[in-house]
Design a protein around this motif. Structure first.
Motif: not given
Ligand code: WT7
Length: 582
Positions: A242, A318, A320, A342-343, A346-347, A433, A448, A459
């Motif tokens: 992010t 990050g 829901p 609400d975005t 993922q990495t 997911d 997940r 994560r």
């Molecule tokens: C996982 C990714 C993207 C940067 C922050 C985390 C969950 C992320 C949401 C959202 C529901 C979400 C998923 C995804 N996630 N944003 N808006 N609504 N779930 O990055 O460590 O790569 O984790 O975070 O499970 O797969 P990350």
């Protein structure tokens, strides 16, 4: 989706990411503020123009060059949230070196593993970091890590706090104007960032130059409705994706003013964010649901006494967002006049996949709504792997076609990209997911589907934490699951068995907790550690995590099918032991 994961955008194109983010703005709008640094101490802040940014990045790049950093080399960055961290990232991009930022909350062991896996020869750190008034001894953690990183030849130390630190002559260099730009190919790697998986060591998720930059900039522009003159504040740390996409690359590529926040939301008090928004006239504010929940409990007064009229768009990322937190964000922070985005991403995805567009998509609290331009989500039946047509369906979330910001490889292990993301459902990118597509075609992330746990939007792999626990001399076996947590989203519940001859005492649980903090870092601190006589296993020896999750959630009413369990008695023992914790 190409079965070998071959993706390219702007094939045969040349660019330099640093030129796009710095030089062209330093020429067009030199006096515009590029960075606003908000220090841990609220009386500390700095404003850096694009002109200054250019000079600082060039100086930094020249220093790296003097130390031997060249195109395609990898550079490790272990830094606090200060402008020098951004200079370091952009300096790497200028030289065509691949940066690997390691979040400053990771332990020396995690840092060592990441520097080693990335083959870093040069690393960059600071004497100390400070967060919420607490000092983080970065240089000494780095020293500890470097004891076991034979490849690292140079360590650059930025004196942020100016305290005395240990110095190794010959290896540690102190800091000391134009540096030419290295022309890069479209697909050359810009950076890698480690993330946890369900098995094995963390993966170096590697991103491209041209496609990634386009995607970060485009999503920043449209999702946050960015316009010149806006002050964009994404309060994530640059140690996470992010921070890469929405503190550094997206905003700077668009010539925006971007905020670097060094502190935490509750320091010195729960008005920190709101005070900062008023002070800098912030237009877009982007944070995680866990932070919103942590602030909500302190009451509305902390927010309402601040003038937040500069705000237009409020984002979350990050995990829901629960509808209650969404409404508080909308009503109390946004005063019902800001759009909420609400975005979901993922990495691995480089930028947003599912998100509303301000003013254009009607929101439903808790849903990341609809795909961004060009993204084709599909919901697959988890058993058959077949796409579920129509609306009102639930299954595994996959993406059908590549998008510019998609990861290009797992650094040093392309097979892993194929095995984890492309092979589970042939022809699709597997997000890991679960999702529901509702009757209106809106997407809701259900969590997940692998053994990773989302703690405060980060994560963590259960395997990594288990590996840390079994480092304890008395620990025989460990199984770690998530459970619902009112602030963190998910908490960590660890079940451990000890060797027969080991005498458990009052300190054992604390020792186990400390081992996890030492092996991974404070972000992985277990919430509960339960020493149990045995773990529930199937006859083939597989730990039944589904059961462990239920027990950890204190949801033991219906345990489902336990007929494959080797020893039924184990379950009631666990339930009894867990009861003592609730
Ligand atoms: C996982 C990714 C993207 C940067 C922050 C985390 C969950 C992320 C949401 C959202 C529901 C979400 C998923 C995804 N996630 N944003 N808006 N609504 N779930 O990055 O460590 O790569 O984790 O975070 O499970 O797969 P990350």
């Amino acid at each position: 989706m190409h079965p070998d994961g071959h993706v390219s955008w702007f094939l045969n194109g040349k660019l330099n990411v640093c030129e796009n983010c710095v030089d062209r703005w330093a020429e067009e709008t030199p006096d515009r503020i590029a960075l606003i640094w908000e220090g841990d101490d609220p009386s500390h802040s700095k404003r850096i123009t694009y002109r200054d940014l250019h000079t600082q990045v060039c100086k930094f790049a020249n220093m790296l060059k003097r130390l031997g950093v060249r195109k395609h080399d990898t550079v490790g960055i272990y830094m606090p949230m200060i402008p020098e961290t951004v200079y370091a990232m952009l300096a790497c991009a200028r030289l065509g070196a691949i940066h690997s930022v390691v979040f400053a909350g990771f332990s020396s062991h995690s840092l060592r593993d990441r520097l080693d896996d990335a083959h870093c020869k040069v690393v960059i750190t600071a004497d100390q970091g400070v967060r919420g008034g607490k000092v983080i001894p970065l240089k000494s953690v780095m020293d500890e890590a470097l004891k076991e990183c034979p490849l690292v030849e140079k360590c650059i130390v930025f004196k942020h706090q100016g305290h005395d630190i240990d110095w190794t002559e010959g290896r540690d260099e102190a800091m000391r104007p134009y540096c030419p730009l290295e022309p890069m190919d479209n697909e050359d790697l810009l950076f890698m960032l480690y993330t946890s998986g369900s098995t094995g060591k963390p993966k170096g998720i590697a991103h491209s130059s041209a496609g990634y930059l386009l995607y970060a900039a485009m999503t920043h522009k449209y999702v946050f409705d960015y316009h010149p003159g806006d002050v964009h504040a994404c309060v994530a740390d640059v140690g996470w994706i992010t921070g890469h996409s929405y503190v550094v690359y997206g905003p700077l590529c668009n010539g925006a003013t971007t905020v670097l926040f060094e502190s935490v939301p509750t320091y010195p008090d729960p008005a920190r964010y709101w005070h900062m928004i008023e002070k800098h006239g912030i237009s877009q504010f982007y944070t995680a649901p866990t932070a919103i929940r942590a602030l909500m409990v302190h009451g509305d007064e902390w927010v309402s006494k601040h003038d937040l009229s500069s705000l237009r768009v409020l984002g979350t990322v990050g995990e829901p967002i629960n509808p209650e937190a969404w409404r508080w964000y909308y009503e109390v922070v946004g005063r019902k006049r800001c759009d909420i985005v609400d975005t979901y991403w993922q990495t691995e995805t480089g930028g947003h996949l599912l998100t509303p567009l301000p003013g254009a998509i009607r929101c439903k609290p808790g849903s990341a709504t609809r795909p961004f331009f060009g993204v084709e989500p599909v919901v697959l039946d988890s058993k058959t792997g077949q796409p579920l047509e129509g609306d009102d369906v639930s299954g595994v979330l996959c993406i059908k076609k590549p998008w510019p910001g998609m990861m290009r490889t797992v650094y040093g292990d392309h097979e892993r990209l194929l095995n984890v993301y492309l092979r589970p459902y042939k022809g699709f990118y597997h997000t890991g997911d679960g999702a529901v597509r509702d009757k209106d075609g809106y997407y809701w992330i259900t969590g997940r589907v692998d053994d990773t746990i989302n703690v405060s939007g980060h994560r963590l792999g259960s395997a990594e934490i288990e590996h840390a626990l079994v480092q304890h001399p008395g620990c025989a076996e460990a199984a770690v699951v998530g459970f619902p947590h009112s602030v963190k989203g998910a908490g960590l519940f660890c079940y451990v068995t000890m060797n027969n001859e080991y005498e458990v005492n009052e300190g054992t649980v604390n020792e186990l907790r400390d081992i996890v903090r030492k092996e991974i870092g404070p972000i992985a601190t277990p919430d509960h550690i339960l020493i149990v006589p045995a773990l529930p296993k199937t006859r083939s020896g597989k730990i039944m995590r589904r059961l462990l999750r239920k027990i950890a959630s204190n949801d033991t009413g219906s345990l489902g099918d336990v007929s494959t369990l080797a020893d039924q008695q184990v379950v009631s023992d666990l339930i009894n032991a867990a009861q003592k914790l609730f």
